[in-house]
Design a protein around this motif. Structure first.
Motif, PDB file in Angstrom:
ATOM      1  N   ILE A 160      37.733  69.140  37.400  1.00 32.79           N
ATOM      2  CA  ILE A 160      37.360  70.305  36.598  1.00 32.79           C
ATOM      3  C   ILE A 160      35.849  70.503  36.652  1.00 32.79           C
ATOM      4  CG2 ILE A 160      37.276  71.270  34.265  1.00 32.79           C
ATOM      5  CD1 ILE A 160      39.884  69.864  33.662  1.00 32.79           C
ATOM      6  N   VAL A 161      35.117  69.411  36.543  1.00 31.96           N
ATOM      7  CA  VAL A 161      33.651  69.477  36.610  1.00 31.96           C
ATOM      8  C   VAL A 161      33.218  70.019  37.976  1.00 31.96           C
ATOM      9  CG1 VAL A 161      31.506  68.142  36.479  1.00 31.96           C
ATOM     10  CG2 VAL A 161      33.449  67.554  34.995  1.00 31.96           C
ATOM     11  N   ARG A 162      33.805  69.492  39.032  1.00 34.58           N
ATOM     12  CA  ARG A 162      33.454  69.915  40.388  1.00 34.58           C
ATOM     13  C   ARG A 162      33.855  71.371  40.651  1.00 34.58           C
ATOM     14  NH1 ARG A 162      35.579  64.573  41.645  1.00 34.58           N
ATOM     15  NH2 ARG A 162      33.874  63.169  42.254  1.00 34.58           N
ATOM     16  N   ALA A 163      34.975  71.784  40.079  1.00 36.05           N
ATOM     17  CA  ALA A 163      35.488  73.135  40.327  1.00 36.05           C
ATOM     18  C   ALA A 163      34.543  74.220  39.833  1.00 36.05           C
ATOM     19  CB  ALA A 163      36.857  73.298  39.671  1.00 36.05           C
ATOM     20  N   HIS A 164      33.659  73.865  38.926  1.00 37.14           N
ATOM     21  CA  HIS A 164      32.732  74.847  38.366  1.00 37.14           C
ATOM     22  C   HIS A 164      31.319  74.673  38.918  1.00 37.14           C
ATOM     23  CE1 HIS A 164      35.609  76.628  35.583  1.00 37.14           C
ATOM     24  NE2 HIS A 164      36.072  75.405  35.399  1.00 37.14           N
ATOM     25  N   GLY A 165      31.221  74.031  40.067  1.00 36.41           N
ATOM     26  CA  GLY A 165      29.951  73.968  40.792  1.00 36.41           C
ATOM     27  C   GLY A 165      29.070  72.782  40.509  1.00 36.41           C
ATOM     28  N   PHE A 166      29.529  71.840  39.683  1.00 36.39           N
ATOM     29  CA  PHE A 166      28.725  70.665  39.364  1.00 36.39           C
ATOM     30  C   PHE A 166      29.087  69.473  40.252  1.00 36.39           C
ATOM     31  CE2 PHE A 166      28.886  73.100  35.395  1.00 36.39           C
ATOM     32  CZ  PHE A 166      27.544  73.163  35.061  1.00 36.39           C
ATOM     33  N   GLY A 167      28.135  68.579  40.410  1.00 35.13           N
ATOM     34  CA  GLY A 167      28.417  67.298  41.022  1.00 35.13           C
ATOM     35  C   GLY A 167      28.671  66.276  39.920  1.00 35.13           C
ATOM     36  N   ILE A 168      28.982  65.056  40.311  1.00 26.42           N
ATOM     37  CA  ILE A 168      29.229  63.981  39.349  1.00 26.42           C
ATOM     38  C   ILE A 168      28.065  62.991  39.394  1.00 26.42           C
ATOM     39  CG2 ILE A 168      30.753  62.112  38.648  1.00 26.42           C
ATOM     40  CD1 ILE A 168      31.994  64.866  38.302  1.00 26.42           C
ATOM     41  N   GLU A 169      27.394  62.839  38.278  1.00 31.00           N
ATOM     42  CA  GLU A 169      26.295  61.881  38.178  1.00 31.00           C
ATOM     43  C   GLU A 169      26.823  60.475  37.943  1.00 31.00           C
ATOM     44  OE1 GLU A 169      22.684  60.304  38.357  1.00 31.00           O
ATOM     45  OE2 GLU A 169      23.005  62.450  38.586  1.00 31.00           O
ATOM     46  N   SER A 170      27.782  60.336  37.028  1.00 32.45           N
ATOM     47  CA  SER A 170      28.350  59.020  36.750  1.00 32.45           C
ATOM     48  C   SER A 170      29.686  59.170  36.042  1.00 32.45           C
ATOM     49  CB  SER A 170      27.405  58.178  35.880  1.00 32.45           C
ATOM     50  OG  SER A 170      27.255  58.758  34.590  1.00 32.45           O
ATOM     51  N   ILE A 171      30.529  58.135  36.191  1.00 32.04           N
ATOM     52  CA  ILE A 171      31.803  58.059  35.491  1.00 32.04           C
ATOM     53  C   ILE A 171      31.910  56.673  34.873  1.00 32.04           C
ATOM     54  CG2 ILE A 171      34.320  58.125  35.667  1.00 32.04           C
ATOM     55  CD1 ILE A 171      34.052  59.986  38.035  1.00 32.04           C
ATOM     56  N   LEU A 172      32.079  56.609  33.559  1.00 29.58           N
ATOM     57  CA  LEU A 172      32.215  55.342  32.857  1.00 29.58           C
ATOM     58  C   LEU A 172      33.547  55.318  32.127  1.00 29.58           C
ATOM     59  CD1 LEU A 172      28.650  54.975  31.306  1.00 29.58           C
ATOM     60  CD2 LEU A 172      29.540  53.892  33.374  1.00 29.58           C
ATOM     61  N   SER A 173      34.281  54.241  32.310  1.00 31.74           N
ATOM     62  CA  SER A 173      35.596  54.126  31.690  1.00 31.74           C
ATOM     63  C   SER A 173      35.598  53.024  30.649  1.00 31.74           C
ATOM     64  CB  SER A 173      36.660  53.831  32.756  1.00 31.74           C
ATOM     65  OG  SER A 173      37.926  53.688  32.170  1.00 31.74           O
ATOM     66  N   GLY A 174      36.135  53.324  29.458  1.00 33.92           N
ATOM     67  CA  GLY A 174      36.179  52.337  28.394  1.00 33.92           C
ATOM     68  C   GLY A 174      37.474  51.556  28.390  1.00 33.92           C
ATOM     69  N   LYS A 183      39.119  56.156  26.916  1.00 36.37           N
ATOM     70  CA  LYS A 183      37.994  57.080  26.903  1.00 36.37           C
ATOM     71  C   LYS A 183      37.229  56.970  28.216  1.00 36.37           C
ATOM     72  CE  LYS A 183      37.006  57.849  22.022  1.00 36.37           C
ATOM     73  NZ  LYS A 183      35.962  57.833  20.967  1.00 36.37           N
ATOM     74  N   VAL A 184      36.930  58.116  28.800  1.00 35.05           N
ATOM     75  CA  VAL A 184      36.182  58.175  30.048  1.00 35.05           C
ATOM     76  C   VAL A 184      35.036  59.159  29.866  1.00 35.05           C
ATOM     77  CG1 VAL A 184      36.248  58.798  32.493  1.00 35.05           C
ATOM     78  CG2 VAL A 184      38.201  57.632  31.444  1.00 35.05           C
ATOM     79  N   VAL A 185      33.828  58.722  30.178  1.00 35.14           N
ATOM     80  CA  VAL A 185      32.646  59.580  30.051  1.00 35.14           C
ATOM     81  C   VAL A 185      32.201  60.015  31.449  1.00 35.14           C
ATOM     82  CG1 VAL A 185      30.257  59.757  29.286  1.00 35.14           C
ATOM     83  CG2 VAL A 185      31.906  58.429  27.944  1.00 35.14           C
ATOM     84  N   ILE A 186      32.153  61.321  31.661  1.00 34.77           N
ATOM     85  CA  ILE A 186      31.712  61.885  32.944  1.00 34.77           C
ATOM     86  C   ILE A 186      30.438  62.681  32.707  1.00 34.77           C
ATOM     87  CG2 ILE A 186      32.266  63.470  34.828  1.00 34.77           C
ATOM     88  CD1 ILE A 186      35.190  62.824  34.446  1.00 34.77           C
ATOM     89  N   ARG A 187      29.426  62.390  33.495  1.00 34.24           N
ATOM     90  CA  ARG A 187      28.167  63.131  33.425  1.00 34.24           C
ATOM     91  C   ARG A 187      28.055  64.023  34.653  1.00 34.24           C
ATOM     92  NH1 ARG A 187      24.204  61.766  29.766  1.00 34.24           N
ATOM     93  NH2 ARG A 187      24.617  59.919  28.501  1.00 34.24           N
ATOM     94  N   SER A 188      27.675  65.277  34.425  1.00 30.59           N
ATOM     95  CA  SER A 188      27.556  66.237  35.525  1.00 30.59           C
ATOM     96  C   SER A 188      26.180  66.155  36.170  1.00 30.59           C
ATOM     97  CB  SER A 188      27.799  67.652  35.017  1.00 30.59           C
ATOM     98  OG  SER A 188      26.722  68.067  34.175  1.00 30.59           O
TER      99      SER A 188
END
Length: 214
Positions: A160-174, A183-188
């Motif tokens: 969803i983040v990528r579909a709107h033109g953003f890249g992924i900075e980091s993904i952290l999973s709890g 809980k998963v934290v995604i930074r654009s």
């Protein structure tokens, strides 16, 4: 990431034969809290500001300023060293260094390779690594998803983040919750359509939390 990527390479040290005052002056001059103690080129101990604070009151509470200065000048660093120093290699993963410091209740680790002091890593360095790894110092959206603990759930959210033109900075999973959710934290990263992305995220993941760092 490893200790070698975050350690301080220039290390200020004192010799086992030095007086305590040498360590005090060095810490003050260099604005540091930890000083490795050397003996013939080998790390044999560590002096910290906390160690000095714990030592001096016990020795100097009943002394006047002149007697205290004399005490400092004539106290050897060897008198402060009570425990064997804990060191680590530069190839140690940064999270293992953090766990070692947390478990032992210490603020830094001298970094040794083949018996030679090559650096030092402190709790401050660990904090810097954490901020960098999580992308906390970067501009972008921070989205906390509550996802099913199943294959592909993180990819679906990231898409969803990528579909709107953003890249992924980091993904952290709890940790996985008892109900099979996590809980998963995604930074654009980069520029995209933030309004449209946030709208789709909240439609598909009503429990999501979105923050923006500008």
């Amino acid at each position: 990431m490893y200790v070698k990527d975050w350690m301080t390479h220039t290390v200020h040290t004192v010799d086992i034969k030095d007086g305590v005052v040498a360590a005090v002056r060095l810490m003050h001059a260099m604005d540091i809290k930890h000083v490795p103690v050397m003996d013939h080129g080998k790390v044999i101990g560590l002096v910290s500001d906390r160690m000095l604070k714990e030592y001096l009151p016990s020795k100097g509470t009943s002394l006047d300023v002149f007697e205290l200065n004399y005490l400092l000048e004539n106290t050897k660093i060897s008198e402060l060293l009570k425990h064997e120093v804990i060191v680590c290699p530069p190839q140690l993963p940064i999270e293992e260094a953090a766990m070692e410091m947390l478990d032992k209740g210490i603020g830094c680790l001298p970094v040794v390779q083949d018996g030679v002091l090559v650096g030092i890593i402190s709790d401050k360095d660990i904090f810097k690594a954490m901020v960098d790894i999580t992308g906390g110092n970067k501009r972008g959206y921070r989205i906390t998803f509550v996802l099913e603990d199943r294959s592909g759930s993180i990819k679906e959210a990231a898409n969803i983040v990528r579909a709107h033109g953003f890249g992924i900075e980091s993904i952290l999973s709890g940790h996985v919750a008892t109900d099979g959710m996590r809980k998963v934290v995604i930074r654009s990263r980069g520029k995209g359509d933030g309004e449209a992305m946030c709208k789709e995220v909240m439609e598909k993941y009503p429990d999501a939390e979105i923050l923006f760092r500008g």
